[in-house]
Design an enzyme around this catalytic site. Structure first.
Site: not given
Lengths: 412, 123
Positions: A71-72, A204, A242, A330
């Site tokens: 997807g990126t 994706s 490819t 965090c």
């Protein structure tokens, strides 16, 4: 130990049927699809069969599908490729403030290259308002990218409406391309590119029980795009390299299954989602649902749990075999509250207690019962050691941010 | 490799000395809810030594593990010994912390120092 996987926005379990379809393409049909001897032809046929299935999921034609690795990559190709091809018409791009980092960092790159970027805000539920989008449009706007559904808070945009706002402002031969990142939506909810009217769409395999390593960009017939990976002739020279044939074959099968079973899966997953959402609301006080209750991905449950911190929550869940995610500072690599939670104006202290469960067709009712049994105790355990909670119990007041509360700079 | 060391996970799963001391001799508070980490330490002092220590912590796994181990490290020590304890000593005792946790979650020694200062200011 029990394993309850509830992080399906990050990745999904491969469907066995998909895996079985992929297997022969590793060791048996390993020919390069570009080779014209028999082994290559088998591969070429499989590639094109997969392309037709992938196109069919979103009601596109096969030649409008470009295969990529993830997807990126599709988002990079869409944003940089369309901006590059259309820059003669202007250098202004609009994206929403809750896009995936692959969109946000792509436009950041374009900004350095002389493009101007506008960020259209979202409301408290994560919806892009069409009038806000209208205000962002300029004479030199060439591209708008607004995601179809947000993987974190689950909000589904009214993309069709947003497209019509953009297209109405295209006058006198002026063209503005509309791209949508539909990674979180495709295979989960029905997506039809013809109905939406989008010019490009990212989706994706890995979020629809397909393999990692295969994704696609739908590029409407006639839309020009500058390739970002250049080489040979693959994908009509729009994405060279490819082809990852086993993954692409798997993507095709995943799309086929998704299309056939989408309605049933959606109904089933939504029932589990509502059970989890309502169960948590009933069992735990001082929790807030993030995102839109109605226009929401069927598997998305995102709560801010007040007085506790998200990473501690998911670590204790993990100890019980339950895998979830959090948007807390965090829990992030850059120690910032998630940009999506900030964009929908979640209180920066309350947002620290965000916990995200994303469901799939492989989850069961028993698993949801198990989470509903374990999670309230985990919250209680952390609240019992939280100074914020004891302060609240003692005084009835929330401890507000003290001086120097700059969570962006994270200065102590 | 796991994100946290075994020692961190052990203290996080079974934190020692959680609680409050109603008639504490000193109280120290560090951090901020907006940052995602906040610790409050309570101490009882007897003959210049930490006789009892309790804490309450809002924060991630590292913050809770830090609070737990630093409470153990301080118990029975003289005030000077505890004042010499650094956040780096605490991280070392935990078998290390991920780099991004060194700054914001590793505040246990600071909180104890504040509690001792609070105790001294009252005398």
């Amino acid at each position: 130990m029990k394993r309850v996987y509830l992080d399906n926005q990050s990745n999904t379990k491969l469907d066995e049927r998909v895996f079985n379809n992929m297997k022969p393409f590793f060791t048996e049909y390993y020919g390069n699809p570009q080779s014209i001897y028999s082994l290559g032809t088998v591969s070429k046929d499989a590639l094109e069969t997969a392309r037709a299935k992938v196109a069919n999921l979103i009601n596109a034609t096969a030649k409008e599908i470009v295969f990529t690795s993830c997807g990126t990559e599709s988002n990079n190709l869409a944003v940089k490729g369309i901006a590059g091809a259309l820059k003669a018409g202007g250098r202004h791009i609009i994206v929403s403030s809750i896009e995936h980092f692959s969109i946000l960092n792509s436009v950041k790159r374009l900004e350095k290259e002389g493009f101007e970027i506008s960020f259209v805000p979202v409301d408290g539920k994560g919806n892009v308002d069409d009038s806000a989008l209208k205000k962002c449009l300029r004479k030199d706007t060439i591209l708008v990218s607004v995601q179809y559904a947000n993987p974190e808070i689950g909000t589904i945009q009214d993309v069709k409406k947003l497209v019509s706002v953009v297209k109405q402002s295209c006058n006198a031969g002026k063209f503005i391309a509309f791209h949508t990142d539909a990674v979180a939506a495709c295979g989960v909810v029905p997506v039809d590119v013809k109905d939406l009217g989008v010019d490009a769409l990212t989706f994706s395999a890995s979020v629809m029980h397909g393999p990692k390593g295969a994704a696609a960009l739908y590029i409407k017939e006639g839309l020009k795009i500058n390739p970002q990976i250049e080489g040979g002739v693959q994908e009509n020279s729009r994405r060279s390299g490819t082809e990852n044939l086993p993954a692409i074959v798997g993507f095709g099968k995943a799309c086929e299954i998704a299309k056939e079973e989408l309605a049933d899966n959606n109904k089933f997953i939504r029932r589990l989602r509502d059970k989890l959402t309502n169960g948590l609301l009933n069992k735990i006080e001082h929790i807030y649902l993030n995102g839109d209750m109605e226009n929401r991905l069927s598997g998305n449950v995102n709560f801010s749990i007040e007085f506790v911190e998200g990473e501690a929550l998911f670590l204790l869940l993990d100890a019980k075999g339950i895998m979830a995610a959090s948007g807390s500072s965090c829990a992030s690599k850059d120690l910032k509250l998630s940009h999506v939670l900030r964009a929908i104006n979640v209180d920066s202290a309350v947002g620290q207690g965000s916990i995200l469960f994303t469901l799939s067709k492989f989850n069961t009712e028993e698993e949801i019962d198990y989470v509903l049994e374990e999670f309230p105790d985990i919250v209680k355990r952390l609240r019992d050691m939280s100074p914020l909670y004891s302060h609240f119990i003692r005084t009835g007041e929330r401890k507000s941010a003290g001086p120097g509360a700059d969570f962006d700079g994270h200065s102590h | 490799m796991a994100f946290y060391s075994e020692k961190v996970m052990e203290h996080f799963a079974n934190p020692r000395n959680v609680g409050e001391i109603k008639d504490a001799d000193g109280v120290g508070e560090v951090g901020n809810p907006v940052c995602g980490d906040m610790m409050t330490f309570y101490i009882k002092v007897d003959n210049n030594r930490i006789k009892n220590v309790r804490f309450k912590t809002f924060g991630c796994g590292a913050a809770i593990a830090v609070s737990s181990i630093v409470s153990e490290m301080a118990l029975g020590k003289t005030l000077e010994e505890v004042m010499n304890l650094t956040n780096a000593d605490v991280a070392k005792a935990l078998g290390g912390l991920p780099p991004n946790k060194m700054h914001c979650s590793n505040l246990g020694a600071d909180a104890l120092h504040k509690a001792i200062e609070n105790y001294k200011s009252k005398k």
